[in-house]
Design a protein around this motif. Structure first.
Motif, PDB file in Angstrom:
ATOM      1  N   VAL A 191       1.049  -0.755  -0.091  1.00  0.00           N
ATOM      2  CA  VAL A 191      -0.196   0.156   0.042  1.00  0.00           C
ATOM      3  C   VAL A 191       0.655   0.978  -0.063  1.00  0.00           C
ATOM      4  O   VAL A 191       0.809   2.062  -0.666  1.00  0.00           O
ATOM      5  CB  VAL A 191      -0.909   0.191   1.538  1.00  0.00           C
ATOM      6  CG1 VAL A 191      -1.575   1.407   1.297  1.00  0.00           C
ATOM      7  CG2 VAL A 191      -1.710  -1.061   0.976  1.00  0.00           C
ATOM      8  N   CYS A 221       0.332   3.546  -3.315  1.00  0.00           N
ATOM      9  CA  CYS A 221       0.521   4.796  -2.945  1.00  0.00           C
ATOM     10  C   CYS A 221       1.171   6.637  -2.734  1.00  0.00           C
ATOM     11  O   CYS A 221       1.237   7.225  -3.251  1.00  0.00           O
ATOM     12  CB  CYS A 221      -0.247   5.258  -0.980  1.00  0.00           C
ATOM     13  SG  CYS A 221      -1.830   4.787  -1.044  1.00  0.00           S
ATOM     14  N   TYR A 229      -6.306   0.003  -6.937  1.00  0.00           N
ATOM     15  CA  TYR A 229      -6.809  -0.223  -6.110  1.00  0.00           C
ATOM     16  C   TYR A 229      -6.705  -1.893  -5.854  1.00  0.00           C
ATOM     17  O   TYR A 229      -7.520  -2.356  -5.488  1.00  0.00           O
ATOM     18  CB  TYR A 229      -8.396  -0.151  -6.051  1.00  0.00           C
ATOM     19  CG  TYR A 229      -9.551  -0.358  -5.788  1.00  0.00           C
ATOM     20  CD1 TYR A 229      -9.944  -0.131  -4.324  1.00  0.00           C
ATOM     21  CD2 TYR A 229     -10.109  -1.675  -6.140  1.00  0.00           C
ATOM     22  CE1 TYR A 229     -11.099  -0.869  -3.227  1.00  0.00           C
ATOM     23  CE2 TYR A 229     -11.231  -2.107  -5.176  1.00  0.00           C
ATOM     24  CZ  TYR A 229     -11.547  -2.073  -3.995  1.00  0.00           C
ATOM     25  OH  TYR A 229     -12.279  -2.248  -2.138  1.00  0.00           O
ATOM     26  N   ILE A 253      -3.631  -3.251  -3.583  1.00  0.00           N
ATOM     27  CA  ILE A 253      -4.516  -3.175  -2.376  1.00  0.00           C
ATOM     28  C   ILE A 253      -5.302  -4.290  -2.451  1.00  0.00           C
ATOM     29  O   ILE A 253      -4.977  -5.056  -1.213  1.00  0.00           O
ATOM     30  CB  ILE A 253      -4.817  -2.315  -1.952  1.00  0.00           C
ATOM     31  CG1 ILE A 253      -3.727  -1.070  -2.392  1.00  0.00           C
ATOM     32  CG2 ILE A 253      -5.341  -1.921  -0.628  1.00  0.00           C
ATOM     33  CD1 ILE A 253      -4.353   0.660  -2.342  1.00  0.00           C
ATOM     34  N   TYR A 271      -4.359  -7.866   0.190  1.00  0.00           N
ATOM     35  CA  TYR A 271      -4.790  -7.133   1.415  1.00  0.00           C
ATOM     36  C   TYR A 271      -5.846  -8.951   1.779  1.00  0.00           C
ATOM     37  O   TYR A 271      -6.366  -9.608   2.406  1.00  0.00           O
ATOM     38  CB  TYR A 271      -6.034  -6.887   1.961  1.00  0.00           C
ATOM     39  CG  TYR A 271      -5.439  -5.626   2.911  1.00  0.00           C
ATOM     40  CD1 TYR A 271      -5.136  -5.492   4.013  1.00  0.00           C
ATOM     41  CD2 TYR A 271      -4.539  -4.535   2.470  1.00  0.00           C
ATOM     42  CE1 TYR A 271      -3.980  -4.763   4.409  1.00  0.00           C
ATOM     43  CE2 TYR A 271      -3.569  -3.337   3.046  1.00  0.00           C
ATOM     44  CZ  TYR A 271      -3.867  -3.333   4.169  1.00  0.00           C
ATOM     45  OH  TYR A 271      -3.269  -2.753   5.115  1.00  0.00           O
ATOM     46  N   PRO A 315     -10.743  -0.946   2.183  1.00  0.00           N
ATOM     47  CA  PRO A 315      -9.677   0.542   1.918  1.00  0.00           C
ATOM     48  C   PRO A 315     -11.031   2.004   2.284  1.00  0.00           C
ATOM     49  O   PRO A 315     -11.763   1.574   2.298  1.00  0.00           O
ATOM     50  CB  PRO A 315      -9.277   0.457   0.699  1.00  0.00           C
ATOM     51  CG  PRO A 315     -10.271   0.037   0.140  1.00  0.00           C
ATOM     52  CD  PRO A 315     -10.752  -1.105   0.963  1.00  0.00           C
ATOM     53  N   VAL A 367      -6.585   1.728   5.783  1.00  0.00           N
ATOM     54  CA  VAL A 367      -6.878   0.284   5.776  1.00  0.00           C
ATOM     55  C   VAL A 367      -7.626  -0.165   6.783  1.00  0.00           C
ATOM     56  O   VAL A 367      -6.674  -0.198   8.014  1.00  0.00           O
ATOM     57  CB  VAL A 367      -6.442  -0.445   4.887  1.00  0.00           C
ATOM     58  CG1 VAL A 367      -6.476  -2.115   5.024  1.00  0.00           C
ATOM     59  CG2 VAL A 367      -5.834   0.025   3.773  1.00  0.00           C
TER      60      VAL A 367
END
Length: 325
Positions: free
Chosen positions: A116, A120, A148, A151, A155, A168, A177
């Motif tokens: 992440v 980012c 997205y 990410i 996860y 998120p 998150v």
């Protein structure tokens, strides 16, 4: 409610609450990015009405009357309706930039949290609190994929290992998150108090009651199932291929899915009721009684009345992304 307009051309902020006739604040687990729509009174003929000329790229903030920030957005579109004398502006929080951007990465020996931070930083999106999973991601290759989704793939690996669900969420202009499914505290939706209408449905369409576990050579090495569902409905089978660093039994059990139950509620508004969170409901008309999770929410302020529309699920579900073994 308070609506503020940040004009990018001069970095000045204006309170335009008095010129806004309708506010709609919404989001969903699947959409990820939350949206703010406002309708502004517009009349080039009536000189007593001040012109509010919000540009694409300007920012809009929605705050409670007490000054608590609900959302910080960028304007993506505007539509002027001469017959109504209004302009409608649509804006999204900065998670939308992650949905509309893509990248190619090779991640090795890292964690979802580190992934992440990498993506980012590349998009200059601020980072807030990231729940520490400490789940090792041995290898994850992505080729021109949505940021997205990258990410959520990271996860998803954490979810397969821990069984915990993650989501998120933009707080201000920072990506957080969090663990998904916290219950809105001190609040109850009740048919004789704040619910104005409700509905309930059931479906077998998503049933998975048996999952076979395979190794990377395609050989079956295990199985999980729910005998009660199999005896009642027959076998609806899924397949899971073992991944390094992931508990195969936990991952396969997370794929088991029963009868899909959905409900929707129209009620007086509460700003804490947003997608990803759970609510307590007592509705004698539909039989909805207990704990439910918000899948989609729409909050509307118009003519001094605040209402909300919630689509609910009976399980705390995560946006699972397919991850290669």
């Amino acid at each position: 409610m308070i609506v503020k307009w940040l004009k990018q051309s001069n970095s000045e902020e204006y309170d335009i609450s008095d010129f806004v006739s309708t506010i709609t604040w919404s989001g969903s687990v699947g959409q990820a990015s939350r949206q703010l729509e406002i309708t502004v009174i517009y009349s080039p003929i009536e000189k007593n009405i001040q012109e509010i000329n919000i540009s694409i790229g300007d920012r809009l903030k929605l705050l409670t009357d007490g000054g608590a920030l609900l959302i910080d957005t960028m304007v993506y579109s505007r539509e002027r309706k001469s017959e109504q004398g209004t302009v409608q502006y649509s804006s999204y929080d900065d998670l939308n930039r992650l949905l509309k951007s893509s990248g190619t990465y090779i991640f090795k020996n890292t964690t979802p949290e580190a992934i992440v931070r990498t993506v980012c930083n590349d998009l200059q999106v601020g980072i807030g609190r990231l729940v520490e999973t400490k789940v090792p991601v041995k290898k994850m290759l992505v080729d021109s994929e949505n940021i997205y989704n990258i990410i959520m793939k990271a996860y998803t690996k954490a979810y397969q290992s821990t069984g915990k669900k993650y989501m998120p969420l933009m707080i201000g202009r920072k990506l957080n998150v969090i663990e998904k499914g916290d219950i809105v505290t001190g609040f109850l939706l009740q048919d004789d108090y704040n619910i104005t209408s409700s509905s309930y449905s059931e479906s077998l369409d998503s049933m998975i009651n048996k999952v076979r576990i395979y190794n990377d050579k395609g050989n079956q090495i295990g199985e999980v199932k729910t005998d009660e569902w199999i005896n009642k409905y027959g076998i609806f089978q899924g397949a899971y291929t073992k991944e390094d660093g992931v508990n195969q039994t936990t991952a396969a059990k997370n794929m088991l899915t029963g009868i899909n139950q959905e409900a929707s509620i129209e009620a007086l508004g509460n700003t804490a009721c947003i997608s990803g969170y759970g609510v307590q409901i007592r509705d004698s008309l539909t039989g909805l009684w207990g704990k439910f999770w918000i899948d989609t929410d729409t909050h509307t302020w118009q003519n001094g009345v605040y209402t909300m529309s919630l689509d609910l699920t009976f399980k705390n579900l995560m946006d699972i992304q397919e991850v290669e073994a």
